[in-house]
Design an enzyme around this catalytic site. Structure first.
Site, PDB file in Angstrom:
ATOM      1  N   TYR A 136       0.996  -1.207   0.043  1.00 24.30           N
ATOM      2  CA  TYR A 136       0.043  -0.049   0.039  1.00 24.30           C
ATOM      3  C   TYR A 136       0.844   1.204   0.055  1.00 24.30           C
ATOM      4  O   TYR A 136       0.549   2.402  -0.520  1.00 24.30           O
ATOM      5  CB  TYR A 136      -0.963  -0.013   1.296  1.00 24.30           C
ATOM      6  CG  TYR A 136      -1.937  -0.836   1.220  1.00 24.30           C
ATOM      7  CD1 TYR A 136      -2.435  -1.613  -0.126  1.00 24.30           C
ATOM      8  CD2 TYR A 136      -3.039  -0.853   2.238  1.00 24.30           C
ATOM      9  CE1 TYR A 136      -3.752  -2.231  -0.149  1.00 24.30           C
ATOM     10  CE2 TYR A 136      -4.287  -1.652   2.020  1.00 24.30           C
ATOM     11  CZ  TYR A 136      -4.355  -2.435   0.921  1.00 24.30           C
ATOM     12  OH  TYR A 136      -5.824  -2.917   0.993  1.00 24.30           O
ATOM     13  N   CYS A 192      -3.412  -1.138   9.765  1.00 24.52           N
ATOM     14  CA  CYS A 192      -2.596  -0.656   8.774  1.00 24.52           C
ATOM     15  C   CYS A 192      -2.434   0.708   8.847  1.00 24.52           C
ATOM     16  O   CYS A 192      -3.649   1.514   8.659  1.00 24.52           O
ATOM     17  CB  CYS A 192      -2.782  -1.131   7.398  1.00 24.52           C
ATOM     18  SG  CYS A 192      -2.060  -0.384   6.069  1.00 24.52           S
ATOM     19  N   THR A 209      -0.920   3.100   6.995  1.00 26.47           N
ATOM     20  CA  THR A 209      -1.171   3.507   5.642  1.00 26.47           C
ATOM     21  C   THR A 209      -2.531   4.012   5.350  1.00 26.47           C
ATOM     22  O   THR A 209      -3.160   4.740   4.975  1.00 26.47           O
ATOM     23  CB  THR A 209      -0.533   2.745   4.563  1.00 26.47           C
ATOM     24  OG1 THR A 209       0.774   2.375   4.942  1.00 26.47           O
ATOM     25  CG2 THR A 209      -0.296   3.609   3.240  1.00 26.47           C
ATOM     26  N   CYS A 255       4.065   1.786  10.923  1.00 30.45           N
ATOM     27  CA  CYS A 255       3.585   0.717   9.983  1.00 30.45           C
ATOM     28  C   CYS A 255       3.511  -0.503  10.717  1.00 30.45           C
ATOM     29  O   CYS A 255       4.219  -1.109  11.375  1.00 30.45           O
ATOM     30  CB  CYS A 255       4.672   0.428   8.888  1.00 30.45           C
ATOM     31  SG  CYS A 255       4.412  -0.913   7.746  1.00 30.45           S
TER      32      CYS A 255
HETATM   33  N1  DGL Z   1       0.973  -2.806   7.343  1.00 27.55           N
HETATM   34  C1  DGL Z   1       0.901  -1.179   6.413  1.00 27.55           C
HETATM   35  C2  DGL Z   1       1.101  -0.145   7.443  1.00 27.55           C
HETATM   36  O1  DGL Z   1       0.766  -0.235   8.491  1.00 27.55           O
HETATM   37  C3  DGL Z   1       1.486  -0.967   5.206  1.00 27.55           C
HETATM   38  C4  DGL Z   1       2.299  -2.324   4.403  1.00 27.55           C
HETATM   39  C5  DGL Z   1       2.153  -1.794   2.929  1.00 27.55           C
HETATM   40  O2  DGL Z   1       3.052  -1.083   2.420  1.00 27.55           O
HETATM   41  O3  DGL Z   1       1.270  -2.529   2.112  1.00 27.55           O
HETATM   42  O4  DGL Z   1       1.242   0.903   6.921  1.00 27.55           O
END
Ligand code: DGL
Length: 276
Positions: free
Chosen positions: A47, A79, A81, A194
């Site tokens: 993402y 997540c 993002t 993240c």
């Molecule tokens: N686990 C996701 C977050 O907390 C990001 C991983 C991704 O780039 O898909 O931002």
């Protein structure tokens, strides 16, 4: 009107991949009896390298479908993002109570002694106005140094599959953070912004202390425990299954898929794997 919650109604966790496990684990420590649906979007991972429009559309569409199908008591966007971009939209569009995961800048700002906080996140997260607002609100008189370390997402995915990860990946992430500002050397709190990053926390701390020269007492902070407490609070007084809560992983395929990473889920009592 809010319907009464059925004992088998799950808590829905959503992440692009395995990162949500860093939020799921502390939640299960507080709610061992909870039925869980853990939904991944491996077709969309990473993402962090997508546009706001793409992430917003993808996350809203997937969550809409998952909520219709599973009627969760709470939906957790595990997540950073997806949360910093889409949380407000999904909250406005769907009735289900949502819990988001956003960088734990507040506790870092409250506890820093040097006044310099590092933030590791994805490219998309660290540029979000949501993060600007957290900085404005909590970092007055302090410095927030932001650095995007997308390669840590792949590192966490590989580690959880038992694959070799070159330790230089962790050194590069910490060095990049330190070099992102000339006061980077003073960082005493690193926010893991993240959900994949707490899964490689020990490796990051080792790189920070042994290779980059940060002090031994450098602390990392992530939102997992706080989110678990929030979920506990939201579900207080609700009924739970008497035994063997259903635990299900939802997967949409893609080159990474969930099959090769099943062991950590089995260890948390997951028994089913289904397609979206
Ligand atoms: N686990 C996701 C977050 O907390 C990001 C991983 C991704 O780039 O898909 O931002």
């Amino acid at each position: 009107m809010q319907q009464p919650v059925a004992p088998e109604s799950p808590i829905l966790f959503f992440d692009s991949g395995i990162g949500g496990v860093s939020v799921l684990r502390p939640t299960l420590a507080l709610l061992p009896q909870a039925p869980i649906v853990y939904a991944t979007d491996y077709l969309g991972l990473p993402y962090g390298e997508k546009s706001e429009a793409e992430i917003g559309t993808r996350v809203s569409a997937l969550l809409g479908r998952l909520i219709e199908r599973f009627r969760p008591r709470v939906a957790v966007i595990a997540c950073n993002t997806a949360s910093t971009i889409a949380l407000a939209h999904v909250r406005a569009a769907l009735d289900t109570p949502f819990v988001g995961t956003v960088p734990a800048i507040k506790p870092a700002a409250l506890s820093t002694e040097t006044g310099v906080i590092g933030l590791l996140g994805t490219e998309a997260t660290i540029r979000q106005p949501y993060v600007d607002r957290l900085e404005q609100e909590f970092c007055e008189g302090k410095l927030l140094v932001r650095y995007a370390a997308p390669e840590l997402v792949a590192a966490a995915e590989a580690k959880m599959r038992g694959q070799y990860v070159d330790p230089q990946v962790y050194v590069n992430a910490i060095r990049g953070l330190e070099n992102a500002h000339d006061k980077g050397f003073w960082i005493d709190r690193i926010v893991l912004g993240c959900t994949h990053f707490p899964l490689v926390r020990d490796e990051l701390v080792e790189a920070a202390v042994k290779q980059v020269g940060f002090p031994n007492d450098i602390q990392t902070i992530n939102g997992g425990d706080g989110i678990a407490r929030r979920i506990l609070q939201l579900t207080l007084g609700q009924p739970w299954p008497a035994s063997s809560p259903r635990r299900l992983v939802i997967n949409n395929g893609g080159p990474l898929a969930i099959k090769p990473v099943w062991a950590p889920f089995a260890a948390m009592g997951f028994t089913e794997l289904q397609a979206v």
